[in-house]
Design a protein around this motif. Structure first.
Motif, PDB file in Angstrom:
ATOM      1  N   SER A 452      15.183 -17.275 -39.687  1.00 53.99           N
ATOM      2  CA  SER A 452      14.428 -15.904 -40.301  1.00 53.99           C
ATOM      3  C   SER A 452      15.417 -15.391 -41.063  1.00 53.99           C
ATOM      4  N   LYS A 455      15.594 -17.379 -44.426  1.00 58.26           N
ATOM      5  CA  LYS A 455      14.427 -17.234 -45.235  1.00 58.26           C
ATOM      6  C   LYS A 455      14.889 -16.045 -46.070  1.00 58.26           C
ATOM      7  N   GLU A 456      15.287 -14.942 -45.468  1.00 52.99           N
ATOM      8  CA  GLU A 456      15.493 -13.782 -46.254  1.00 52.99           C
ATOM      9  C   GLU A 456      16.634 -14.128 -47.521  1.00 52.99           C
TER      10      GLU A 456
END
Ligand code: UD1
Ligand code: MG
Length: 461
Positions: A452, A455-456
């Motif tokens: 995650s 992804k950021e």
């Protein structure tokens, strides 16, 4: 039964039952689970009447369908022109011996009542007998008019004077009559009355004029209880449910609230059982001792053993449950399911055509259909047998003894799981599993570290 060899019966059931305000013919409305007409016909056939003729008219095909399994003949009354015309429609001219005429809308009459009427008729050596009853509020019933105590006539309320209406003795609509007397009198009945109907009640005065021996037979008020409205239908059912609850309590069944216990007369419950409020137990159900049935359970045609716990909100239909098992709350067991001794079926479990072995457990949220489950099996939460295939056929799941089924598993039938096998949680099992094997059939877990966060960092990906 020897008392009834020379007896036939005619049941009047052609009327519309306008006040029921229902599309169903009145006599087919159920009282404590059985159509009114079936109750009467069952009594007559069990008493061994030589024959029973049903006069039907309104809703004839439905009445015919309900009566197919009974030893009766149906006779059509084309137009409802009154009770005498109804009897005529039964074509009594080829009947002999004695005839019992009875209305189809008096559901609380018992076999013993009928036997009593017949024996009174015989012992008084009568040609015609009217069964009467004293009522505090005689409402719309035909009044029994006597002179110096002797029966003179039956007068319908619509044709009665104010004085006649005050009479409390009424006609129950049940008659015993010698066949030849009936056949002599029926053609003489006219329709010169307020309703312009052919009244069967007129045969009383006609019989007296012809010097036949006419008398009355006194019955309990229950016999006169006729159903003409939905409210009366409910009262008839309540009476029978209450009576059954009373009988069960007298035989040692614990009932918390007899007014909200709905057990049909055909059900057998042994002493030491406990019934909580709002249980509905129907048909050929048998419940052995020390079993408890918690609120809002519905049980039909089932056999339940000793010390079974049927927990709240359970629905059982044509199932068999062995001793010390527990089912529910909120379980649904469908026809041909057999639950073994000490087995446990928990909440939101549905089973259909399942043999569920001794001491096995299906605690929560499960569907099992067309399955044989061995002993001491654990069925995890969310298990499903996929018994229905694209070919629209049903296939079987067989699970051996001591199998452990992890939660959220599906068995795509036909399939067989051997004894002592273990099914990993979340598996869709499509191939047979041998004894003692571990089967896991689910996507492997993929774990991507810091995924995650990555992804950021790349917002356009
Ligand atoms: C009838 C009696 C009344 C008695 C009461 C008992 C007559 C004239 N009156 O009145 O004295 O106190 O029953 O309940 O008989 N039926 C037919 N075809 C017809 C008419 C009626 O089959 O043409 C059937 C009905 O379905 C019912 C029975 O006969 O099962 C009685 O008819 P109903 O109209 O209810 O008669 P009551 O007015 O109640
Ligand atoms: Mg009536």
């Amino acid at each position: 039964m020897s008392e009834t060899v020379n007896w036939s019966s005619i049941v009047l059931a052609a009327g519309k039952g306008t006040r029921m305000k229902s599309p169903l013919p009145k006599v087919l409305h159920p009282v404590a689970g059985q159509p009114m007409l079936s109750r009467i016909v069952k009594n007559l056939t069990q008493l061994g009447f030589a024959e029973t003729r049903i006069v039907a008219g309104h809703g004839y095909p439905l009445v015919e369908a309900v009566m197919t399994n009974y030893r009766v003949t149906l006779h059509k009354q084309i137009e409802q022109k009154g009770t005498a015309d109804a009897v005529q429609s039964a074509q009594p001219s080829d009947m002999s011996g004695h005839i019992l005429i009875i209305n189809g809308d008096h559901p609380l009459i018992e076999k013993e009542d009928i036997l009593f009427f017949m024996s009174e008729f015989m012992s008084q050596k009568l040609d015609l007998a009217v069964v009467t009853c004293q009522l505090k509020n005689p409402k719309e019933f035909g009044r029994i008019v006597r002179y110096h105590g002797e029966l003179k006539a039956i007068v319908e309320v619509k044709d009665a004077s104010v004085e006649t209406r005050k009479i409390k003795e009424i006609n129950t609509g049940i008659y015993c009559v010698r066949a030849e007397v009936l056949n002599e009198l029926l053609p003489k009945v006219t329709n010169f009355n307020a309703n312009k109907e052919f009244y069967l009640t007129d045969i009383v005065s006609l019989a007296l004029e012809a010097h036949f021996k006419v008398g009355t037979i006194a019955a309990k008020s229950r016999v006169a209880f006729g159903v003409n409205t939905q409210a009366e239908l409910a009262r008839a059912s309540q009476y029978l449910f209450r009576k059954k609850a009373q009988a069960l309590m007298e035989s040692g069944v614990l009932i918390l609230d007899p007014d909200s216990t709905y057990v049909e007369e055909t059900v057998q419950i042994e002493s030491g059982c406990a019934l909580y409020p709002n249980v509905f137990i129907r048909g050929n159900t048998k419940i052995d001792s020390f079993t408890s049935v918690e609120p809002h359970s519905f049980i039909v045609d089932s056999e339940i053993g000793k010390s079974v716990q049927i927990k709240a909100g359970t629905y059982l239909e044509r199932v068999k449950i062995y001793n010390e098992a527990s089912v529910g709350p909120y379980a649904r067991l469908r026809p041909e399911t057999i639950i073994g001794e000490k087995a446990h079926v928990g909440n939101f479990v549905e089973m259909k055509k399942v043999k569920f072995g001794k001491s096995s457990k299906a605690g929560h949220l499960t569907y099992l259909g067309d399955a044989e489950i061995g002993e001491e099996v654990n069925i995890g939460c969310g298990t499903i047998t996929c018994n229905y295939a694209v070919d629209k056929k049903k296939y079987k799941t067989i699970i051996g003894n001591r199998v452990f089924v992890g939660s959220d598993s599906q068995f795509v039938a036909p399939i067989e799981i051997g004894d002592d096998a273990v099914i990993g949680s979340g598996s869709t099992i499509t191939k047979n599993v041998p004894p003692r094997a571990l089967a896991v059939a689910r996507g492997r877990q993929v774990t991507k570290e810091n995924w995650s966060q990555k992804k950021e960092e790349e917002p356009n990906k």
